[in-house]
Motif scaffolding. Structure first.
Motif, PDB file in Angstrom:
ATOM      1  N   LEU A  12      30.272 -66.208  61.743  1.00 24.93           N
ATOM      2  CA  LEU A  12      30.869 -67.534  61.604  1.00 24.93           C
ATOM      3  C   LEU A  12      32.366 -67.490  61.885  1.00 24.93           C
ATOM      4  N   TYR A  13      33.026 -66.444  61.416  1.00 21.24           N
ATOM      5  CA  TYR A  13      34.472 -66.342  61.647  1.00 21.24           C
ATOM      6  C   TYR A  13      34.769 -66.156  63.134  1.00 21.24           C
ATOM      7  N   LEU A  14      33.915 -65.418  63.802  1.00 22.02           N
ATOM      8  CA  LEU A  14      34.058 -65.235  65.247  1.00 22.02           C
ATOM      9  C   LEU A  14      33.939 -66.584  65.957  1.00 22.02           C
ATOM     10  N   LEU A  15      32.977 -67.385  65.552  1.00 19.51           N
ATOM     11  CA  LEU A  15      32.834 -68.725  66.127  1.00 19.51           C
ATOM     12  C   LEU A  15      34.072 -69.576  65.857  1.00 19.51           C
ATOM     13  N   SER A  16      34.642 -69.445  64.654  1.00 21.71           N
ATOM     14  CA  SER A  16      35.816 -70.254  64.312  1.00 21.71           C
ATOM     15  C   SER A  16      37.025 -69.868  65.165  1.00 21.71           C
ATOM     16  N   LEU A  17      37.140 -68.605  65.514  1.00 19.75           N
ATOM     17  CA  LEU A  17      38.241 -68.164  66.386  1.00 19.75           C
ATOM     18  C   LEU A  17      38.090 -68.772  67.777  1.00 19.75           C
ATOM     19  N   LEU A  18      36.864 -68.798  68.268  1.00 20.75           N
ATOM     20  CA  LEU A  18      36.624 -69.384  69.588  1.00 20.75           C
ATOM     21  C   LEU A  18      36.738 -70.908  69.542  1.00 20.75           C
ATOM     22  N   ASP A  19      36.549 -71.482  68.359  1.00 22.16           N
ATOM     23  CA  ASP A  19      36.727 -72.924  68.205  1.00 22.16           C
ATOM     24  C   ASP A  19      38.202 -73.296  68.388  1.00 22.16           C
ATOM     25  N   GLU A  20      39.089 -72.357  68.094  1.00 23.28           N
ATOM     26  CA  GLU A  20      40.526 -72.605  68.255  1.00 23.28           C
ATOM     27  C   GLU A  20      40.926 -72.595  69.726  1.00 23.28           C
ATOM     28  N   THR A  21      40.402 -71.613  70.458  1.00 22.89           N
ATOM     29  CA  THR A  21      40.753 -71.467  71.876  1.00 22.89           C
ATOM     30  C   THR A  21      39.829 -70.443  72.527  1.00 22.89           C
ATOM     31  N   PRO A  22      39.558 -70.556  73.829  1.00 28.11           N
ATOM     32  CA  PRO A  22      38.789 -69.497  74.511  1.00 28.11           C
ATOM     33  C   PRO A  22      39.555 -68.169  74.432  1.00 28.11           C
ATOM     34  N   ARG A  23      38.827 -67.093  74.353  1.00 31.36           N
ATOM     35  CA  ARG A  23      39.472 -65.785  74.209  1.00 31.36           C
ATOM     36  C   ARG A  23      38.672 -64.724  74.961  1.00 31.36           C
ATOM     37  N   HIS A  24      39.366 -63.657  75.368  1.00 28.97           N
ATOM     38  CA  HIS A  24      38.649 -62.493  75.896  1.00 28.97           C
ATOM     39  C   HIS A  24      38.459 -61.500  74.754  1.00 28.97           C
ATOM     40  N   GLY A  25      37.642 -60.489  74.982  1.00 28.75           N
ATOM     41  CA  GLY A  25      37.243 -59.581  73.913  1.00 28.75           C
ATOM     42  C   GLY A  25      38.389 -58.938  73.166  1.00 28.75           C
ATOM     43  N   GLY A  66      39.429 -62.954  86.822  1.00 31.23           N
ATOM     44  CA  GLY A  66      39.977 -61.685  87.312  1.00 31.23           C
ATOM     45  C   GLY A  66      39.178 -60.538  86.750  1.00 31.23           C
ATOM     46  N   ARG A  67      39.844 -59.697  85.970  1.00 32.78           N
ATOM     47  CA  ARG A  67      39.170 -58.540  85.377  1.00 32.78           C
ATOM     48  C   ARG A  67      38.779 -58.799  83.927  1.00 32.78           C
ATOM     49  N   LYS A  68      38.998 -60.013  83.447  1.00 30.01           N
ATOM     50  CA  LYS A  68      38.688 -60.336  82.068  1.00 30.01           C
ATOM     51  C   LYS A  68      37.488 -61.275  81.979  1.00 30.01           C
ATOM     52  N   THR A  69      36.706 -61.089  80.926  1.00 26.86           N
ATOM     53  CA  THR A  69      35.623 -62.002  80.624  1.00 26.86           C
ATOM     54  C   THR A  69      36.080 -62.899  79.481  1.00 26.86           C
ATOM     55  N   ILE A  70      36.106 -64.197  79.743  1.00 25.94           N
ATOM     56  CA  ILE A  70      36.593 -65.150  78.764  1.00 25.94           C
ATOM     57  C   ILE A  70      35.408 -65.806  78.067  1.00 25.94           C
ATOM     58  N   TYR A  71      35.464 -65.864  76.744  1.00 21.90           N
ATOM     59  CA  TYR A  71      34.415 -66.479  75.948  1.00 21.90           C
ATOM     60  C   TYR A  71      34.926 -67.804  75.396  1.00 21.90           C
ATOM     61  N   ALA A  72      34.075 -68.841  75.469  1.00 20.74           N
ATOM     62  CA  ALA A  72      34.447 -70.174  74.981  1.00 20.74           C
ATOM     63  C   ALA A  72      33.296 -70.734  74.157  1.00 20.74           C
ATOM     64  N   ILE A  73      33.631 -71.505  73.147  1.00 20.81           N
ATOM     65  CA  ILE A  73      32.607 -72.095  72.291  1.00 20.81           C
ATOM     66  C   ILE A  73      31.994 -73.312  72.981  1.00 20.81           C
ATOM     67  N   THR A  74      30.726 -73.565  72.736  1.00 22.37           N
ATOM     68  CA  THR A  74      30.038 -74.735  73.294  1.00 22.37           C
ATOM     69  C   THR A  74      30.038 -75.860  72.254  1.00 22.37           C
ATOM     70  N   ASP A  75      29.549 -77.013  72.655  1.00 20.72           N
ATOM     71  CA  ASP A  75      29.443 -78.129  71.716  1.00 20.72           C
ATOM     72  C   ASP A  75      28.540 -77.768  70.539  1.00 20.72           C
ATOM     73  N   ALA A  76      27.473 -77.034  70.844  1.00 19.16           N
ATOM     74  CA  ALA A  76      26.572 -76.604  69.772  1.00 19.16           C
ATOM     75  C   ALA A  76      27.289 -75.657  68.813  1.00 19.16           C
ATOM     76  N   GLY A  77      28.149 -74.786  69.370  1.00 21.05           N
ATOM     77  CA  GLY A  77      28.922 -73.876  68.527  1.00 21.05           C
ATOM     78  C   GLY A  77      29.890 -74.629  67.638  1.00 21.05           C
ATOM     79  N   ARG A  78      30.544 -75.647  68.213  1.00 24.54           N
ATOM     80  CA  ARG A  78      31.477 -76.463  67.419  1.00 24.54           C
ATOM     81  C   ARG A  78      30.733 -77.189  66.303  1.00 24.54           C
ATOM     82  N   ALA A  79      29.545 -77.668  66.624  1.00 22.27           N
ATOM     83  CA  ALA A  79      28.758 -78.370  65.614  1.00 22.27           C
ATOM     84  C   ALA A  79      28.425 -77.445  64.445  1.00 22.27           C
ATOM     85  N   GLU A  80      28.117 -76.174  64.750  1.00 21.55           N
ATOM     86  CA  GLU A  80      27.811 -75.237  63.661  1.00 21.55           C
ATOM     87  C   GLU A  80      29.045 -74.964  62.819  1.00 21.55           C
ATOM     88  N   VAL A  81      30.200 -74.795  63.465  1.00 18.74           N
ATOM     89  CA  VAL A  81      31.436 -74.565  62.717  1.00 18.74           C
ATOM     90  C   VAL A  81      31.724 -75.749  61.794  1.00 18.74           C
TER      91      VAL A  81
END
Length: 202
Positions: A12-25, A66-81
């Motif tokens: 859940l905390y991981l989802l909340s971090l991505l809810d703030e902004t997209p991030r790479h690993g 580029g060389r980074k993989t960016i992870y972003a939360i979806t609407d479903a993820g935001r709904a869970e948060v």
């Protein structure tokens, strides 16, 4: 050191971090370290499998920049948060308590180390100050060198023990607050001053 996050809380905390902004690993791992005051930095082996699971569940998407993989939360993820906001508040409170407990433990350990340092240096100073008067035929310079070697061994052993304790603590993800280092510096200065007084320097 007990775990800072349980399995479900970490997700859940991981989802909340991505809810703030997209991030790479790596950014995610650094965010965990910052939010926990340096007491917890998850490994890649902890973060990436969870990101993959969240992606499978449709809560997270990933894209390559580029060389980074960016992870972003979806609407479903935001709904869970949003739906689990109360749980997230509880995690934040528990996290603050965990960090406080760990920090208190570090301060206690360093305080004990300071006492040991003062005792070791006081013993070395006392041994130097109370060196028996030389018998006839003894060379005072030889005795002084012997006591100097003994003092150096005491200081060297203590230095090695403190360095090992500090490095092990930090390597395990423990916090090392600036106030603790400041206390260490002051204790060393006090011990040095006591030694100078015992030697007749001031």
């Amino acid at each position: 050191m007990p775990p800072v996050f349980s399995h479900g809380d970490l997700r859940l905390y991981l989802l909340s971090l991505l809810d703030e902004t997209p991030r790479h690993g790596y950014d995610i791992m650094q965010a965990f370290a910052e939010r926990t005051g340096g007491t917890y930095t998850p490994s890649a082996g902890t973060i990436y499998p969870r990101l993959a699971k969240l992606e499978e569940e449709g809560l997270v998407t990933k894209s390559v920049d580029g060389r980074k993989t960016i992870y972003a939360i979806t609407d479903a993820g935001r709904a869970e948060v949003r739906a689990r906001a109360a749980e997230l508040d509880g995690i934040q409170e528990g996290l603050a308590d965990s960090v406080r407990i760990i920090a208190d433990g570090v301060r206690s350990s360093v305080s004990e180390a300071m006492k040991s340092l003062r005792a070791d240096l006081a013993a070395a100073a006392s041994a130097t100050a109370e060196t028996p008067r030389p018998h006839r035929g003894d060379d005072p310079r030889v005795r002084a060198r012997e006591q100097l070697q003994r003092a150096e061994v005491l200081v060297g052993e203590f230095r090695g023990r403190i360095r090992a304790d500090l490095r092990t603590h930090v390597a395990r993800g423990g916090e090392l607050a600036s106030s603790v280092v400041d206390d260490l510096g002051r204790a060393l200065e006090d011990a040095a001053a006591a030694l100078e007084r015992a030697l007749g320097g001031r």
